[in-house]
Write a protein that holds these residues in place. Structure first.
Motif, short mmCIF file in Angstrom:
data_model
loop_
_atom_site.label_atom_id
_atom_site.label_comp_id
_atom_site.label_asym_id
_atom_site.label_seq_id
_atom_site.Cartn_x
_atom_site.Cartn_y
_atom_site.Cartn_z
N LEU A 1 0.85 -1.18 0.00
CA LEU A 1 0.00 0.00 0.00
C LEU A 1 0.89 1.24 0.00
CD1 LEU A 1 -2.82 1.32 0.22
CD2 LEU A 1 -2.57 1.18 2.72
N THR A 2 0.73 2.07 -1.02
CA THR A 2 1.54 3.27 -1.17
C THR A 2 0.64 4.49 -1.21
OG1 THR A 2 3.23 2.06 -2.42
CG2 THR A 2 3.23 4.46 -2.63
N LEU A 3 0.97 5.51 -0.41
CA LEU A 3 0.21 6.76 -0.37
C LEU A 3 1.08 7.86 -0.96
CD1 LEU A 3 -1.43 6.53 3.16
CD2 LEU A 3 -2.35 5.83 0.96
N LEU A 4 0.50 8.60 -1.92
CA LEU A 4 1.25 9.59 -2.69
C LEU A 4 0.56 10.93 -2.70
CD1 LEU A 4 1.78 7.26 -5.77
CD2 LEU A 4 3.63 7.97 -4.26
N ASN A 5 1.32 11.96 -2.98
CA ASN A 5 0.79 13.29 -3.26
C ASN A 5 0.27 13.28 -4.70
OD1 ASN A 5 0.29 16.00 -3.79
ND2 ASN A 5 2.17 16.72 -2.81
N PRO A 6 -1.01 13.57 -4.95
CA PRO A 6 -1.52 13.53 -6.33
C PRO A 6 -0.98 14.65 -7.22
CG PRO A 6 -3.20 14.35 -4.84
CD PRO A 6 -2.07 13.91 -3.98
N ALA A 7 -0.38 15.68 -6.60
CA ALA A 7 0.14 16.80 -7.38
C ALA A 7 1.43 17.31 -6.76
CB ALA A 7 -0.90 17.92 -7.47
N PRO A 8 2.53 16.53 -6.88
CA PRO A 8 3.80 16.98 -6.32
C PRO A 8 4.37 18.17 -7.11
CG PRO A 8 4.12 15.00 -7.60
CD PRO A 8 2.64 15.23 -7.53
N LYS A 9 5.43 18.75 -6.59
CA LYS A 9 6.03 19.91 -7.25
C LYS A 9 6.46 19.56 -8.68
CE LYS A 9 8.62 22.53 -4.80
NZ LYS A 9 9.76 23.10 -4.01
N ASP A 10 7.04 18.39 -8.85
CA ASP A 10 7.45 17.90 -10.17
C ASP A 10 6.65 16.63 -10.46
OD1 ASP A 10 8.65 16.78 -12.42
OD2 ASP A 10 10.69 17.29 -11.79
N GLY A 11 5.81 16.66 -11.48
CA GLY A 11 4.94 15.53 -11.78
C GLY A 11 5.67 14.28 -12.19
N THR A 12 6.95 14.39 -12.56
CA THR A 12 7.73 13.21 -12.95
C THR A 12 8.46 12.59 -11.76
OG1 THR A 12 9.74 14.47 -13.49
CG2 THR A 12 8.08 14.22 -15.23
N VAL A 13 8.36 13.24 -10.59
CA VAL A 13 9.03 12.75 -9.38
C VAL A 13 7.99 12.49 -8.31
CG1 VAL A 13 10.83 13.19 -7.67
CG2 VAL A 13 11.06 14.13 -9.99
N PRO A 14 7.51 11.26 -8.15
CA PRO A 14 6.47 10.97 -7.16
C PRO A 14 6.93 11.34 -5.74
CG PRO A 14 6.72 9.14 -8.68
CD PRO A 14 7.85 10.07 -8.95
N GLU A 15 5.98 11.87 -4.96
CA GLU A 15 6.23 12.22 -3.57
C GLU A 15 5.45 11.26 -2.69
OE1 GLU A 15 5.18 15.86 -0.47
OE2 GLU A 15 5.31 16.28 -2.63
N GLU A 16 6.16 10.36 -2.01
CA GLU A 16 5.53 9.35 -1.17
C GLU A 16 5.30 9.88 0.24
OE1 GLU A 16 7.55 5.68 -0.80
OE2 GLU A 16 6.98 4.95 -2.77
N TYR A 17 4.09 9.62 0.76
CA TYR A 17 3.84 9.84 2.18
C TYR A 17 4.17 8.59 2.98
CZ TYR A 17 1.34 14.05 0.72
OH TYR A 17 1.01 15.26 0.18
N SER A 18 3.89 7.43 2.38
CA SER A 18 4.24 6.17 3.03
C SER A 18 4.13 5.05 2.01
CB SER A 18 3.31 5.88 4.22
OG SER A 18 1.99 5.64 3.76
N SER A 19 4.80 3.94 2.30
CA SER A 19 4.69 2.73 1.47
C SER A 19 5.14 1.55 2.30
CB SER A 19 5.56 2.86 0.21
OG SER A 19 5.39 1.72 -0.62
#
Length: 413
Positions: free
Chosen positions: A227-245
């Motif tokens: 289970l991975t939680l992400l920012n749907p709109a990070p500063k750079d859309g090509t670099v995922p920002e994980e909250y947890s995994s």
């Protein structure tokens, strides 16, 4: 004084050759362009949204039906019913079924959704489900478009802020103008190499809210689903920002069929199938991926189970009954499976006149949204119905139900 320049026969021949080349290039561009295989018929008259009825009907009949095999649910935008089949997306008068507008391409449709007063249609070409067009819902006119490498199959879902395009290997999040805010998973041509945390995973399920994207994935090196939680709109859309995994250690975490059910700003609900020694359950996690609670359910969800946001609840159609989750806490609040001896639930509900319309085998049950208390029954004789799940939408006094690759309109006789 210099003599004036004069055109020679060679000049005329060269000019004619250039003009011919330009004409040939224009024909080639047109022949290979998307425009050649596109038909767009916009609305001559805009249909306004009909007024909301103050009560549910007591008697309805089928008014019309049309092919709708490419849509994943019954779709309405403004005062228009939307159908999608055979490469065509069609806006229809919900009362008569007559065409209001039409957009058609000579490509297969992958998925269609509605949000922001628009219709979002994704088509498949040699790069996968890569060509997406956004249409104004009232006129069918083209608003904007986007193109990118995608999987050969995708599911579109909306959360009121973003559009999620989910394939088995990669996903994208889009803004209201179809600008990509996030790409995640296997990226064929990364702008920034080595920015994806995991590229060997199969994306099983995903859903989003305005502030969170929850992804359930199975990775080659993991012993269970992740289970991975992400920012749907990070500063750079090509670099995922994980909250947890993290890998799920709960019972059912490694079983096929697990899926993300719903996401709020503070919690995530995940369905975990039974293992033989443990019952199936809904598991609730916080935004850091920490487990909060589990709620056993009576039976495993069917492959055709759906989740629909209806008012203040997420309605989970399990395949045989309806479970309501509080939209904020995601805690189950009530279950409706029909009274003893009554017809069973066969699809997801919709709101009409402040009541939940729940499709059952012989019509509709109406329930209170907050408690699931039964109020009344609306009998319906469905033509060509063979027990398929039903997706329901409401526009004014008209009930729309999608089933068996068709959209049926129901209304007062």
């Amino acid at each position: 004084m210099l003599a004036p320049e004069r055109r020679t026969r060679a000049d005329i021949v060269i000019a004619a050759a250039i003009a011919a080349l330009v004409a040939i290039a224009a024909v080639v561009v047109w022949w290979t362009s998307a425009a050649r295989g596109t038909e767009s018929v916009t609305a001559e008259e805009i249909l306004s949204a009909p007024p909301t009825p103050d009560r549910v009907p007591t008697d309805v009949r089928e008014l019309w039906h049309a092919g709708d095999a490419a849509a994943q649910r019954a779709l309405v935008v403004g005062g228009v019913a939307v159908t999608a089949a055979d490469g065509a997306v069609t806006g229809r008068d919900p009362r008569t079924g007559e065409q209001v507008w039409k957009y058609q391409r000579d490509l297969p449709l992958c998925a269609v959704e509605t949000q922001f007063g628009t219709v979002i249609a994704t088509y498949r070409d040699d790069r996968g489900c890569s060509q997406t067009t956004q249409l104004y819902g009232d006129t069918g006119a083209r608003q904007t478009a986007r193109s990118s490498y995608m999987d050969d199959s995708v599911r579109l879902s909306v959360d009121g802020t973003y559009v999620l395009a989910l394939g088995p290997n990669r996903l994208e999040m889009w803004r209201s103008d179809l600008v990509r805010t996030l790409e995640y998973g296997k990226v064929d041509a990364p702008v920034n190499p080595n920015t994806q945390q995991r590229t060997d995973c199969r994306l099983l399920s995903a859903t989003s809210s305005s502030s969170r994207l929850a992804v359930l994935e199975r990775c080659a090196k993991d012993s269970a689903n992740r289970l991975t939680l992400l920012n749907p709109a990070p500063k750079d859309g090509t670099v995922p920002e994980e909250y947890s995994s993290h890998v799920l250690t709960e019972p059912g975490g490694a079983v096929d069929g697990a899926r993300v059910l719903a996401v709020s700003d503070s919690r995530v609900a995940v369905y975990l199938p039974g293992t033989g020694s443990t019952a199936p359950q809904f598991a609730i996690f916080d935004i850091s991926g920490n487990p909060i609670a589990t709620y056993p359910i009576a039976a495993n969800l069917s492959d055709q189970a759906t989740v629909t946001r209806v008012g203040s609840v997420f309605a989970v159609f399990t395949g045989k009954d309806l479970i309501a989750l509080n939209a904020t806490t995601l805690v189950p609040t009530w279950v409706y499976d029909g009274a003893t001896g009554s017809p069973g639930v066969v699809g997801n509900p919709a709101l009409m006149a402040g009541q939940l319309l729940v499709p059952v085998t012989d019509g509709y049950a109406t329930l209170t949204p907050d408690s699931g208390t039964p109020i009344s029954r609306i009998p319906v004789q469905r033509s060509d119905y063979h027990g398929e799940p039903i997706s329901v939408a409401v526009v004014g006094p008209t009930i729309l139900e999608q089933r068996g690759g068709e959209l049926y309109a129901l209304g007062a006789p």
